[in-house]
Scaffold this motif. Structure first.
Motif, mmCIF file in Angstrom:
data_model
loop_
_atom_site.group_PDB
_atom_site.id
_atom_site.type_symbol
_atom_site.label_atom_id
_atom_site.label_comp_id
_atom_site.label_asym_id
_atom_site.label_seq_id
_atom_site.Cartn_x
_atom_site.Cartn_y
_atom_site.Cartn_z
ATOM 1 N N ALA A 227 -9.342 9.472 -11.713
ATOM 2 C CA ALA A 227 -10.777 9.210 -11.632
ATOM 3 C C ALA A 227 -11.142 7.936 -12.379
ATOM 4 C CB ALA A 227 -11.552 10.403 -12.199
ATOM 5 N N GLU A 228 -10.534 7.731 -13.539
ATOM 6 C CA GLU A 228 -10.808 6.506 -14.306
ATOM 7 C C GLU A 228 -10.452 5.264 -13.496
ATOM 8 O OE1 GLU A 228 -10.260 7.947 -18.950
ATOM 9 O OE2 GLU A 228 -8.475 7.543 -17.738
ATOM 10 N N LYS A 229 -9.338 5.320 -12.772
ATOM 11 C CA LYS A 229 -8.910 4.176 -11.957
ATOM 12 C C LYS A 229 -9.901 3.907 -10.836
ATOM 13 C CE LYS A 229 -3.844 4.263 -12.552
ATOM 14 N NZ LYS A 229 -3.737 5.248 -13.641
ATOM 15 N N THR A 230 -10.261 4.933 -10.092
ATOM 16 C CA THR A 230 -11.109 4.719 -8.917
ATOM 17 C C THR A 230 -12.537 4.353 -9.302
ATOM 18 O OG1 THR A 230 -11.618 7.081 -8.710
ATOM 19 C CG2 THR A 230 -9.730 6.249 -7.470
ATOM 20 N N VAL A 231 -13.080 5.063 -10.270
ATOM 21 C CA VAL A 231 -14.470 4.820 -10.676
ATOM 22 C C VAL A 231 -14.641 3.395 -11.189
ATOM 23 C CG1 VAL A 231 -16.181 5.426 -12.443
ATOM 24 C CG2 VAL A 231 -15.088 7.235 -11.096
ATOM 25 N N SER A 232 -13.619 2.871 -11.867
ATOM 26 C CA SER A 232 -13.711 1.504 -12.380
ATOM 27 C C SER A 232 -13.798 0.482 -11.252
ATOM 28 C CB SER A 232 -12.516 1.196 -13.282
ATOM 29 O OG SER A 232 -11.308 1.132 -12.536
ATOM 30 N N TYR A 233 -13.400 0.867 -10.043
ATOM 31 C CA TYR A 233 -13.515 0.001 -8.867
ATOM 32 C C TYR A 233 -14.672 0.417 -7.959
ATOM 33 C CZ TYR A 233 -9.153 -2.472 -9.803
ATOM 34 O OH TYR A 233 -8.180 -3.275 -10.363
ATOM 35 N N GLY A 234 -15.531 1.277 -8.450
ATOM 36 C CA GLY A 234 -16.687 1.690 -7.665
ATOM 37 C C GLY A 234 -16.394 2.715 -6.596
ATOM 38 N N ILE A 235 -15.264 3.432 -6.733
ATOM 39 C CA ILE A 235 -14.872 4.444 -5.746
ATOM 40 C C ILE A 235 -15.054 5.830 -6.367
ATOM 41 C CG2 ILE A 235 -13.011 5.330 -4.282
ATOM 42 C CD1 ILE A 235 -11.690 2.517 -4.579
#
Length: 264
Positions: A227-235
């Protein structure tokens, strides 16, 4: 309703299926689940959405095929079991999606593939080409050749890397748990489901993170990392229980609870 709205708004969706979701209680592969999941994906695809599948289960499928190695812990046997199981896993996905006139394409990746710009470009081009031609990419880590230094280690993070690579609109992680709880609901009946997460750093201070489960390599920690990875890219990301009947349809209809990681 926010999950229903997120799925409705998303055109490009990465879906990760965990080993525990794919496995029966005896550790063998659940083909009936795969057939029904392919049906649900087919409905989404025909509604105009694009799907990339990240599928665990090579070792589970290997046990289904060659049970005599199921208790061996030696790394060479485990990797050999994955080599056998990957063939079986893809054959089952091919059959499941084939019932709905959908073809699949396999990508086996390691951490090195995401670290090398040339490989990353090739992976991205392959993904876009497969999806644009109506083929469902099925991605897994190349467990038969990967060693610690080049392993991603779990398909939660692999699916997040895939979502970022493909510029996805949404990542859905199907596991054997309903979402993020304040504590492990299997041990604590008073644990509460957290339905929406807007601040992952704050979330970490309010939950107890347990260990990985029976068949999978990732626990709650790897899901939060994803989640940290995706959210940081707006996903945005959804963590849901894939073992419920028609789970993908239920999420899309807004009739099933899960945890939504907000990227806004």
């Amino acid at each position: 309703m926010i999950i229903k709205e997120a799925i409705c708004a998303a055109r490009k969706i990465v879906i990760k299926i965990g080993s525990n979701t794919l496995a029966k209680t005896d550790g063998t592969i659940n083909f009936e689940f795969m057939q029904d999941f392919a049906r649900q994906c087919s409905a989404l695809i025909h509604s105009g959405k694009q799907i990339v599948l990240v599928s665990s289960g090579a070792q589970v499928a290997g046990v289904s095929t060659l049970d005599r190695w199921s208790r061996k812990k030696d790394i060479h046997y485990r990797q050999a079991l994955c080599a056998i199981g990957q063939v079986e896993l893809m054959d089952k996905w091919r059959s499941a999606f084939g019932e709905y006139s959908l073809h699949i394409g396999q990508l086996l990746l390691t951490k090195d593939d995401f670290a090398d710009d040339h490989r990353t470009l090739n992976m991205r081009n392959t993904l876009f080409t497969l999806v644009d031609e109506g083929v469902v990419p099925v991605i897994n880590e190349n467990d038969s050749v990967a060693f610690d230094e080049i392993r991603i280690g779990d398909n939660d993070n692999l699916s997040a890397l895939t979502a970022v690579l493909w510029n996805a609109d949404l990542l859905i992680l199907f596991s054997d748990i309903d979402g993020v709880f304040t504590d492990n609901p299997k041990d604590n009946p008073d644990a509460e489901l957290i339905e929406q997460v807007s601040n992952i750093s704050e979330l970490r201070t309010h939950i107890i993170i347990g260990n990985a489960n029976s068949f999978g390599t990732g626990g709650m920690e790897t899901k939060i990392e994803a989640a940290e990875k995706t959210v940081s890219y707006g996903i945005p990301m959804i963590l849901a229980n894939g073992s419920y009947p028609h789970a993908l349809e239920q999420l899309a209809a807004g009739t099933m609870k899960a945890t939504y990681f907000d990227a806004s």
